[in-house]
Design a protein around this motif. Structure first.
Motif, PDB file in Angstrom:
ATOM      1  N   ASP A  90       0.852  -1.186   0.000  1.00 17.14           N
ATOM      2  CA  ASP A  90       0.000   0.000   0.000  1.00 17.14           C
ATOM      3  C   ASP A  90       0.888   1.236   0.000  1.00 17.14           C
ATOM      4  OD1 ASP A  90      -1.751   2.078   0.442  1.00 17.14           O
ATOM      5  OD2 ASP A  90      -2.313   1.466   2.472  1.00 17.14           O
ATOM      6  N   LEU A  91       0.929   1.920  -1.133  1.00 14.68           N
ATOM      7  CA  LEU A  91       1.699   3.159  -1.235  1.00 14.68           C
ATOM      8  C   LEU A  91       0.795   4.307  -1.674  1.00 14.68           C
ATOM      9  CD1 LEU A  91       4.995   1.800  -2.860  1.00 14.68           C
ATOM     10  CD2 LEU A  91       4.617   2.428  -0.470  1.00 14.68           C
ATOM     11  N   VAL A  92      -0.448   4.258  -1.235  1.00 11.60           N
ATOM     12  CA  VAL A  92      -1.390   5.333  -1.535  1.00 11.60           C
ATOM     13  C   VAL A  92      -1.075   6.520  -0.626  1.00 11.60           C
ATOM     14  CG1 VAL A  92      -3.836   6.000  -1.544  1.00 11.60           C
ATOM     15  CG2 VAL A  92      -3.155   3.693  -2.257  1.00 11.60           C
ATOM     16  N   GLY A  93      -1.098   7.721  -1.198  1.00  8.60           N
ATOM     17  CA  GLY A  93      -0.849   8.920  -0.400  1.00  8.60           C
ATOM     18  C   GLY A  93       0.434   9.613  -0.803  1.00  8.60           C
ATOM     19  N   GLY A  94       0.947  10.451   0.077  1.00  8.99           N
ATOM     20  CA  GLY A  94       2.173  11.187  -0.203  1.00  8.99           C
ATOM     21  C   GLY A  94       1.941  12.351  -1.152  1.00  8.99           C
ATOM     22  N   TYR A  95       3.050  12.871  -1.681  1.00  7.75           N
ATOM     23  CA  TYR A  95       3.003  14.067  -2.526  1.00  7.75           C
ATOM     24  C   TYR A  95       3.630  13.830  -3.894  1.00  7.75           C
ATOM     25  CZ  TYR A  95       1.989  16.944   1.621  1.00  7.75           C
ATOM     26  OH  TYR A  95       1.419  17.498   2.750  1.00  7.75           O
ATOM     27  N   THR A 141       4.360  11.964   6.340  1.00  5.19           N
ATOM     28  CA  THR A 141       4.879  10.911   7.223  1.00  5.19           C
ATOM     29  C   THR A 141       4.016   9.658   7.187  1.00  5.19           C
ATOM     30  OG1 THR A 141       3.825  12.051   9.099  1.00  5.19           O
ATOM     31  CG2 THR A 141       6.190  12.390   8.790  1.00  5.19           C
ATOM     32  N   ASP A 142       2.702   9.819   7.015  1.00  5.45           N
ATOM     33  CA  ASP A 142       1.855   8.631   6.856  1.00  5.45           C
ATOM     34  C   ASP A 142       2.329   7.799   5.672  1.00  5.45           C
ATOM     35  OD1 ASP A 142       0.298   9.264   9.032  1.00  5.45           O
ATOM     36  OD2 ASP A 142      -1.437   9.939   7.877  1.00  5.45           O
ATOM     37  N   TYR A 143       2.710   8.498   4.612  1.00  2.00           N
ATOM     38  CA  TYR A 143       3.212   7.804   3.414  1.00  2.00           C
ATOM     39  C   TYR A 143       4.593   7.193   3.678  1.00  2.00           C
ATOM     40  CZ  TYR A 143       5.050   6.966  -1.246  1.00  2.00           C
ATOM     41  OH  TYR A 143       5.621   6.381  -2.351  1.00  2.00           O
ATOM     42  N   LEU A 144       5.467   7.946   4.314  1.00 12.20           N
ATOM     43  CA  LEU A 144       6.821   7.439   4.572  1.00 12.20           C
ATOM     44  C   LEU A 144       6.792   6.222   5.497  1.00 12.20           C
ATOM     45  CD1 LEU A 144       8.820  10.784   4.926  1.00 12.20           C
ATOM     46  CD2 LEU A 144       8.738   9.239   2.954  1.00 12.20           C
ATOM     47  N   LEU A 145       5.826   6.173   6.404  1.00 11.55           N
ATOM     48  CA  LEU A 145       5.672   4.981   7.244  1.00 11.55           C
ATOM     49  C   LEU A 145       5.289   3.774   6.387  1.00 11.55           C
ATOM     50  CD1 LEU A 145       3.860   6.504  10.356  1.00 11.55           C
ATOM     51  CD2 LEU A 145       6.167   5.512  10.318  1.00 11.55           C
ATOM     52  N   LYS A 146       4.410   3.991   5.423  1.00 12.50           N
ATOM     53  CA  LYS A 146       4.039   2.903   4.505  1.00 12.50           C
ATOM     54  C   LYS A 146       5.253   2.449   3.695  1.00 12.50           C
ATOM     55  CE  LYS A 146      -0.791   4.268   3.634  1.00 12.50           C
ATOM     56  NZ  LYS A 146      -1.750   4.632   2.561  1.00 12.50           N
ATOM     57  N   ALA A 147       6.047   3.418   3.248  1.00 10.39           N
ATOM     58  CA  ALA A 147       7.200   3.112   2.382  1.00 10.39           C
ATOM     59  C   ALA A 147       8.313   2.393   3.129  1.00 10.39           C
ATOM     60  CB  ALA A 147       7.732   4.400   1.765  1.00 10.39           C
TER      61      ALA A 147
END
Length: 511
Positions: A90-95, A141-147
């Motif tokens: 799941d890599l939904v989100g980020g910029y 950061t929500d995205y970086l946690l996923k990554a």
């Protein structure tokens, strides 16, 4: 200078009142801010508060993923909802980094670090904008946690940049491959991993009081990611060269990110292990290099300034060399000193390079007001070969750069979209340049958008707060959509400006 008893009483009362005013904030660093430097005596020529609001709002226009109900840039819609599925993650989100539809992990992490540093230093002054700034950080950061979910693996890019750049389409329409690229033990990427660790560590400080559980999660992940960065060394532009170059190749090496990451982990965890790491490895990681560029690729100067705080404010004596390293950088910026090497346009703008020069203007301005804060706290100045440079002078130089950006320049144009009477109308940005979903619900195919890209028509959607690459070395700006070097906005241009604008808005009594 001795104070009269009445002056002494007034000063004590002012300091007490200021400390009470700021005492409830989550950013204890702001209480070191001496009151006498709070207000400039002049009337501000710009509405820094308005610019601050817009500089943060810009990040909402760059969001990927499922947009929240309180989304303020309303012409954007959901996008990239299957990101990561190609790799079963799941890599939904980020910029999206700039005017394209790719998610590049390296500049996204740097953006997050700089947004966090802006809040750490000046969040206590931001008033109503603090929550918006924290939401901008959390989206990253929500995205970086996923990554970084899987140990010894970081997903560093979503989207095939070559194929993405061959299309001019809205993020909501994208049908180019959402390929996923990662670094791991076999394909290391020390600079991206260490920058990601820095971002997570810095953000953990932002949320320490408002969301301690989230803050601890960020700090734990930062520790793990930094261990991976340090253990498996190598530049990501080697193993992933065909995907990340020429877009975000690493030119400065990964040593600067290791020092920068360790500095942030030391600040976030207070673990002496990181101080020992800095002391043992600082020289080999380039602590005293004379490179005076600070941006998404090169962190040497940022690390010097950050570590100088530990010496100046926290009195960590073993880091005293970083004060002189930071001073050398400052001296390079001040015109007329023996060590001055910075170039300025005829109109007074710091000029580093043609491509997206404004990123260096915003990052340098932030370092100037931040270092001025550290110097003021410790009653120190900078000595540039016999010329004394005070914190006041650093703030004045930063203000001149920000004022130029906001419209005090030879062409009387603000380089922030939506700020001032005159600003860029044809920015190099797909979503802004094409009609919105609300106005044009039908899909716009890959190549169909190039007719708009090459036209002279103004962008129909205002990307509020976007700061473009900026003018050339002669203060010229053509406002052409095809000119990505001057007309493209980027998250890492805006992020450092948030802190500078918060300082300026506060110091002129606008917050």
């Amino acid at each position: 200078m001795a104070l009269s008893s009445s002056s002494f009483f007034i000063t004590c009362f002012t300091v007490l009142f200021a400390s009470l005013l700021l005492g409830g904030t989550a950013y204890p660093t702001t209480k070191h801010y001496p009151v006498r430097h709070r207000r400039h005596p002049h009337i501000a020529s710009h509405n820094y508060r308005d610019a601050l609001t817009k500089s943060i709002m810009f990040f909402e226009g760059q969001r990927s993923g499922r947009l929240p109900p309180n989304q303020r840039i309303s012409w954007r819609r959901n996008s990239g909802l299957s990101d990561g599925s190609a790799a079963h993650v799941d890599l939904v989100g980020g910029y999206y980094d700039a005017g394209d539809n790719v998610k590049f992990g390296f500049p996204m992490a740097f953006t997050t670090t700089m947004l966090s540093w802006s809040v750490i230093e000046f969040g206590g002054l931001m008033k109503g904008e603090l929550q918006n700034a924290k939401e901008a950080i959390r989206w990253a950061t929500d995205y970086l946690l996923k990554a970084t979910t899987h140990p010894d693996t970081i997903y560093v890019q979503v989207g095939d940049a070559g194929k993405d750049h061959a299309c001019w389409e809205r993020p909501e329409d994208m049908d180019t491959p959402r390929s996923v690229f990662k670094i791991d033990k076999n394909t290391p990427g020390t600079e991206v991993a260490a920058e990601t660790a820095a971002a997570l560590a810095a953000a953990s400080l932002v949320f320490r009081r408002s969301d301690p559980t989230y803050s601890k999660l960020l700090a734990r992940r930062a520790i793990r990611v930094f261990q991976f960065a340090d253990k498996y060394r190598g530049p990501y532009s080697n193993g992933l060269k065909r995907y990340v170059c020429p877009y975000y190749c690493d030119f400065s090496g990964y040593q600067d990110e290791l020092l920068w990451g360790a500095a942030w982990l030391h600040k976030a965890t207070k673990n002496r292990m990181y101080l020992n790491y800095i002391q043992a490895n600082g020289q080999t990681l380039g602590a005293d290099e004379s490179d005076n560029t600070f941006g998404w690729d090169n962190k040497h100067v940022g690390a010097r300034i950050l570590l100088s705080k530990a010496f100046l404010v926290q009195k960590v004596q073993s880091l005293h060399d970083y004060k002189s390293h930071a001073d050398n950088y400052i001296c390079s910026l001040i015109p007329g000193t023996p060590y001055s090497s910075a170039q300025y346009t005829p109109g007074g703008l710091l000029f580093k390079m043609n491509d997206s020069n404004m990123q260096y203007v915003t990052s340098t301005s932030f370092l100037l007001v931040t270092y001025a804060k550290y110097l003021t706290s410790s009653h120190m100045v900078v000595n540039c070969g016999g010329t004394t440079v005070t914190p006041k002078k650093l703030r004045a130089l930063a203000k001149r750069q920000v004022d130029y950006l906001l419209g005090d320049n030879p062409i009387k144009m603000s380089f922030m979209v939506g700020y001032g009477a005159r600003y860029p109308l044809r920015i190099h940005h797909r979503g802004s340049s094409l009609p919105s979903i609300a106005k044009h619900p039908a899909k716009i195919q890959c190549s169909a958008g190039f007719g708009v890209m090459n036209s002279q028509s103004p962008n129909p959607n205002i990307l509020m707060g976007a700061i473009v690459g900026g003018p050339d070395q002669h203060d010229r700006f053509p406002d052409q959509r095809s000119d990505y070097e001057q007309s493209e906005p980027a998250t890492y241009i805006n992020a450092p400006l948030v802190g500078s604008l918060a300082y300026l808005a506060h110091s002129f009594g606008q917050l």
